[in-house]
Write an enzyme that holds these catalytic residues in place. Sequence first.
Site, short mmCIF file in Angstrom:
data_model
loop_
_atom_site.label_atom_id
_atom_site.label_comp_id
_atom_site.label_asym_id
_atom_site.label_seq_id
_atom_site.Cartn_x
_atom_site.Cartn_y
_atom_site.Cartn_z
CE LYS A 186 3.47 -25.50 -129.18
NZ LYS A 186 4.68 -24.84 -128.75
CG ASP B 245 1.71 -22.74 -132.42
OD1 ASP B 245 2.34 -22.88 -133.49
OD2 ASP B 245 2.26 -22.46 -131.34
P1 ATP Z 1 2.25 -20.78 -127.84
O1 ATP Z 1 2.97 -21.98 -127.35
O2 ATP Z 1 1.25 -21.07 -128.95
O3 ATP Z 1 3.10 -19.60 -128.14
P2 ATP Z 1 1.50 -20.36 -125.12
O4 ATP Z 1 1.24 -21.77 -124.69
O5 ATP Z 1 2.80 -19.76 -124.72
O6 ATP Z 1 1.28 -20.26 -126.67
P3 ATP Z 1 -1.19 -19.66 -124.42
O7 ATP Z 1 -1.52 -20.46 -123.20
O8 ATP Z 1 -1.78 -20.10 -125.70
O9 ATP Z 1 0.38 -19.45 -124.55
O10 ATP Z 1 -1.62 -18.15 -124.07
C1 ATP Z 1 -1.01 -17.02 -124.65
C2 ATP Z 1 -1.92 -15.82 -124.38
O11 ATP Z 1 -3.10 -15.99 -125.16
C3 ATP Z 1 -2.41 -15.75 -122.94
O12 ATP Z 1 -1.56 -14.96 -122.16
C4 ATP Z 1 -3.79 -15.15 -123.07
O13 ATP Z 1 -3.74 -13.74 -122.92
C5 ATP Z 1 -4.22 -15.43 -124.50
N1 ATP Z 1 -5.33 -16.42 -124.65
C6 ATP Z 1 -6.34 -16.32 -125.52
N2 ATP Z 1 -7.15 -17.38 -125.45
C7 ATP Z 1 -6.65 -18.20 -124.53
C8 ATP Z 1 -7.06 -19.47 -124.02
N3 ATP Z 1 -8.15 -20.10 -124.46
N4 ATP Z 1 -6.29 -20.05 -123.08
C9 ATP Z 1 -5.17 -19.42 -122.66
N5 ATP Z 1 -4.76 -18.22 -123.08
C10 ATP Z 1 -5.48 -17.61 -124.01
#
Ligand code: ATP
Length: 313
Positions: A14, A150
């Site tokens: 997203k 989210d």
């Molecule tokens: P958001 O936009 O919801 O804040 P994001 O895109 O910045 O999230 P994610 O890729 O969801 O970040 O990852 C955030 C943290 O979640 C990662 O650093 C990791 O430690 C943890 N994590 C847990 N499960 C997962 C997964 N399936 N894929 C990626 N990261 C994960």
Amino acid sequence: MTATTAITVRVPAKVNLQLAVGPAREDGYHDLVNVFHAVALFDEVTVREPRPRAELPLVGLSVSGDLGPHLARVPLDATNLAARAARLVARETASATPVELHLHKRIPVAGGMAGGSADAAGALVACNTFWSAGLSDGDLLALAAELGSDVAFPLVGGTAVGTGRGEVLTPADSPGRYHWVFALAEGGLSTPDVFGEYDRLRPGAPEPAGDPELMAALAAGDAARLGAALSNDLERAALSLRPDLAGVLAAGRAAGALGAIVSGSGPTCAFLAASAAEAAEIAAALDASGRCAATVTTQGHADGARVVDPAED
Ligand code: ATP
């Protein structure tokens, strides 16, 4: 008798078209007005029977993808959001058996595109299907809200307004299709760190409010108007932690983007383009600038989590 041996679910990343952030609440969360927009950058979550082993965990986990060093930051233990989602579905059904969960990742890790939440949504749908758990869409949305703010959105996809912590979703009137460029960064940003920086920079933020101009642009399917209306209250905090992102946004704007924002909590930057050809030009300019690790061009909005490969034998 035929048995389902693998279920694969495709689930979108997203971008937030608007992210309005209120003051920190007593429970530590922030009230948000969050206009979610799913884009055609998908992770795939596969659930299958595990190979026979002496000791089987309920949920085994592996990960693949071309994300280079980013992939190593995906936890392979019980904290992985997709594994937590699988265990939640198991809690709701008597038919849960041990499974292997495989994540094929294209969504950047800790990139502000909700990759972990997408994987959790994919695991909810995949496990519900694999175990024939019979959970309704409403049941899955309730489990999603338990997992994180989210997680509900990638179940439904499209374009939707999230309120509360972002998990209360209302579909938006959005007939348009949009061309996007994402500039991926080296490293990630921790979402809690970015919210912490937001609170530091903006103590006493007002209650978050929707933007009627953005919603009107979406209803009209007007990309130029939408580009001008994109906004993200977390952008200042993300730029404070990663000042180099200002140059990425400037490079995309100079290359003709209709709008440029940090995606969610960053550090991915999102650029709205007038056409597929313009998107390719913006991506080429960003690549040539040397200011980002990689670029991805894609479209929005995209569907939510969908079963794509119900292999049977
Ligand atoms: P958001 O936009 O919801 O804040 P994001 O895109 O910045 O999230 P994610 O890729 O969801 O970040 O990852 C955030 C943290 O979640 C990662 O650093 C990791 O430690 C943890 N994590 C847990 N499960 C997962 C997964 N399936 N894929 C990626 N990261 C994960």
